[in-house]
Design a protein around this motif. Sequence first.
Motif, PDB file in Angstrom:
ATOM      1  N   TRP A 105      -8.854  -1.624  -0.203  1.00 44.42           N
ATOM      2  CA  TRP A 105      -8.928  -0.767  -1.372  1.00 44.42           C
ATOM      3  C   TRP A 105      -8.159  -2.064  -2.353  1.00 44.42           C
ATOM      4  CZ3 TRP A 105     -11.087   3.508  -3.729  1.00 44.42           C
ATOM      5  CH2 TRP A 105     -11.075   3.706  -4.871  1.00 44.42           C
ATOM      6  N   SER A 158       1.069  -1.140  -0.142  1.00 44.86           N
ATOM      7  CA  SER A 158      -0.051   0.131  -0.119  1.00 44.86           C
ATOM      8  C   SER A 158       0.963   1.350  -0.040  1.00 44.86           C
ATOM      9  CB  SER A 158      -0.916  -0.104   1.281  1.00 44.86           C
ATOM     10  OG  SER A 158      -1.088   1.326   1.754  1.00 44.86           O
ATOM     11  N   THR A 159       0.588   2.118  -0.811  1.00 48.73           N
ATOM     12  CA  THR A 159       1.430   3.277  -0.851  1.00 48.73           C
ATOM     13  C   THR A 159       1.227   4.014   0.447  1.00 48.73           C
ATOM     14  OG1 THR A 159      -0.356   4.660  -2.207  1.00 48.73           O
ATOM     15  CG2 THR A 159       1.278   3.773  -3.368  1.00 48.73           C
ATOM     16  N   LYS A 162     -18.961   6.036  -7.001  1.00 44.12           N
ATOM     17  CA  LYS A 162     -17.698   6.367  -6.434  1.00 44.12           C
ATOM     18  C   LYS A 162     -16.628   6.320  -7.564  1.00 44.12           C
ATOM     19  CE  LYS A 162     -14.831   5.511  -2.609  1.00 44.12           C
ATOM     20  NZ  LYS A 162     -14.698   5.302  -1.333  1.00 44.12           N
ATOM     21  N   ARG A 164     -13.552  -2.669  -2.911  1.00 43.65           N
ATOM     22  CA  ARG A 164     -13.448  -2.476  -1.595  1.00 43.65           C
ATOM     23  C   ARG A 164     -14.486  -3.107  -0.833  1.00 43.65           C
ATOM     24  NH1 ARG A 164     -15.320   1.707   1.505  1.00 43.65           N
ATOM     25  NH2 ARG A 164     -13.805   2.465   3.140  1.00 43.65           N
ATOM     26  N   GLY A 171      -4.084  -2.583  -0.513  1.00 44.47           N
ATOM     27  CA  GLY A 171      -4.345  -1.097  -0.502  1.00 44.47           C
ATOM     28  C   GLY A 171      -5.568  -1.040   0.614  1.00 44.47           C
ATOM     29  N   ARG A 172      -5.361  -0.127   1.247  1.00 42.52           N
ATOM     30  CA  ARG A 172      -6.300   0.355   2.455  1.00 42.52           C
ATOM     31  C   ARG A 172      -7.174   1.462   1.969  1.00 42.52           C
ATOM     32  NH1 ARG A 172      -4.124   1.889   6.416  1.00 42.52           N
ATOM     33  NH2 ARG A 172      -1.945   2.348   5.557  1.00 42.52           N
ATOM     34  N   GLY A 173      -8.700   1.215   2.647  1.00 37.61           N
ATOM     35  CA  GLY A 173      -9.536   2.327   2.611  1.00 37.61           C
ATOM     36  C   GLY A 173      -9.763   2.975   4.081  1.00 37.61           C
ATOM     37  N   ARG A 174     -10.760   3.803   4.119  1.00 41.12           N
ATOM     38  CA  ARG A 174     -11.149   4.498   5.137  1.00 41.12           C
ATOM     39  C   ARG A 174     -11.821   3.304   6.293  1.00 41.12           C
ATOM     40  NH1 ARG A 174     -15.261   8.157   4.959  1.00 41.12           N
ATOM     41  NH2 ARG A 174     -14.550   9.048   7.036  1.00 41.12           N
ATOM     42  N   GLY A 232     -11.220   7.634  -4.132  1.00 36.24           N
ATOM     43  CA  GLY A 232     -11.424   7.532  -2.431  1.00 36.24           C
ATOM     44  C   GLY A 232     -10.040   8.010  -2.136  1.00 36.24           C
ATOM     45  N   ILE A 253      -4.439   8.519  -2.544  1.00 31.99           N
ATOM     46  CA  ILE A 253      -5.693   8.875  -3.409  1.00 31.99           C
ATOM     47  C   ILE A 253      -5.684   7.485  -4.273  1.00 31.99           C
ATOM     48  CG2 ILE A 253      -6.494  10.265  -5.075  1.00 31.99           C
ATOM     49  CD1 ILE A 253      -5.169  12.754  -3.480  1.00 31.99           C
ATOM     50  N   GLN A 309      -0.970  -2.332  -5.937  1.00 32.94           N
ATOM     51  CA  GLN A 309      -0.997  -2.456  -4.766  1.00 32.94           C
ATOM     52  C   GLN A 309      -1.470  -3.590  -4.287  1.00 32.94           C
ATOM     53  OE1 GLN A 309      -1.790   1.651  -2.343  1.00 32.94           O
ATOM     54  NE2 GLN A 309      -3.620   0.899  -3.402  1.00 32.94           N
TER      55      GLN A 309
HETATM   56  C1  BTN Z   1     -11.641   5.096   0.614  1.00 35.35           C
HETATM   57  O1  BTN Z   1     -12.257   5.138  -0.207  1.00 35.35           O
HETATM   58  O2  BTN Z   1     -12.043   4.250   1.657  1.00 35.35           O
HETATM   59  C2  BTN Z   1     -10.223   5.206   0.697  1.00 35.35           C
HETATM   60  C3  BTN Z   1      -9.479   4.531  -0.478  1.00 35.35           C
HETATM   61  C4  BTN Z   1      -7.861   5.116  -0.574  1.00 35.35           C
HETATM   62  C5  BTN Z   1      -7.100   4.330  -1.596  1.00 35.35           C
HETATM   63  C6  BTN Z   1      -5.828   4.735  -1.788  1.00 35.35           C
HETATM   64  S1  BTN Z   1      -5.035   4.143  -3.132  1.00 35.35           S
HETATM   65  C7  BTN Z   1      -3.599   4.895  -2.650  1.00 35.35           C
HETATM   66  C8  BTN Z   1      -3.500   4.868  -1.125  1.00 35.35           C
HETATM   67  N1  BTN Z   1      -2.895   3.584  -0.487  1.00 35.35           N
HETATM   68  C9  BTN Z   1      -3.653   2.707   0.028  1.00 35.35           C
HETATM   69  O3  BTN Z   1      -3.713   1.659   0.608  1.00 35.35           O
HETATM   70  N2  BTN Z   1      -4.800   3.462   0.223  1.00 35.35           N
HETATM   71  C10 BTN Z   1      -4.891   4.743  -0.543  1.00 35.35           C
END
Ligand code: BTN
Length: 257
Positions: free
Chosen positions: A58, A22-23, A119, A151, A50-53, A122, A141, A47
Motif C-alpha cells: 500500500w 507501516s503503521t 476502491k 498497490r 505500507g502493506r496490503g492484504r 483498504g 486502515i 508510510q
Molecule cells: C488492502 O486493501 O489490501 C489493505 C490496505 C491497508 C492499508 C493500511 S494503511 C494503514 C495500515 N498500515 C499498513 O501498512 N497497511 C494498513
Amino acid sequence: MFEKGQAEFTFFSPEWHEEVSSTNTLLKERVASGGVLSGTVLAARRQTRGRGRMGGDWLSSREGDLTFSFYIRRRLPPAVMATLPMACALGVCDFLALPPWRIETRCKWPNDVLANEAKICGILAEGGVMSDGSMGLVIGIGVNLRDYPDRDGILGRLTTYMGEYYENIGDAPTLLPLLLEKLAGRIREWDVAGFSSVRADFESCLWGVGRHVTAKTGRGRVAGTVDGIGPNGELLLHGTHGETFVVSSVSALEEDG
Ligand code: BTN
C-alpha cells in the motif's frame, strides 16, 4: 458478546508520526513488546512500506491518504474476531457518507470500500491469540484522500479518492477523529452481538449483489452470483445449478466479464 465488566469501546488519542514504514508493522511490534492497551491508535502522515492484504503493498504519497492502525483485544473466538474488519468497513462507509462530502459507498467483501465501483479504502487486519487466550488484532486502515496508493495488484483496477468528490476535504489529522468516531460506533454495535449486530447493514451496502463474480479461494475458484452474507460474515454465491456456495476467505473477488 459483551464481557462482564467490559467498558464501552473508545479510542485513545491518536499518536501521530511524520513517517513510519507501516503503521501496522509498528503497532504490531509494540504489541509484541507488551503493554499496548486496546483502543490505541497509531497514525502516520506518510508510510514508506505500507502493506496490503495478501502480501500486497500500500504505497502512500505525503498527504495523499489517511493511514493509521489501531489495536483491539477481545476474549472471543478467532472466527468472531475475523468479522470485526467488516464492521470497520461499515464505519468507514459511515464516515464517507458524512456531510459535506457525502460519498456513497459499497463494501466489497470482505472489507474493501468502493465509491462508484472504485476502491477508496483498504483494511488490513493482523493478529492472533495472546498469552492469556484473548485475541489481539491490529487493524490498519488506509483511506485515499488526494491521491491513491499504487498497490501491487491494484494497478489497472479502478481506484478513487475523497478529493474526487469534494475539493476541500481537509487534512488527515482533521479527518481522523471523525473517522474514529464512526468506527467506534460500529465497534460498539459489533461488541453487543458480534457480526449479527451489523449483518443487515453490511448486506444492504454489499457490492455486487446479483452480479456474476469469481472468487479466488485457497481451494480454487468459485463462480456464482452474489447473493448476500451468511450469519458468520461469509459471502454467499448462487451457483448456476441453484446451489449456494459459502465463501469464507478470498484472495481476489472479481466481476466476470
Ligand atoms: C488492502 O486493501 O489490501 C489493505 C490496505 C491497508 C492499508 C493500511 S494503511 C494503514 C495500515 N498500515 C499498513 O501498512 N497497511 C494498513
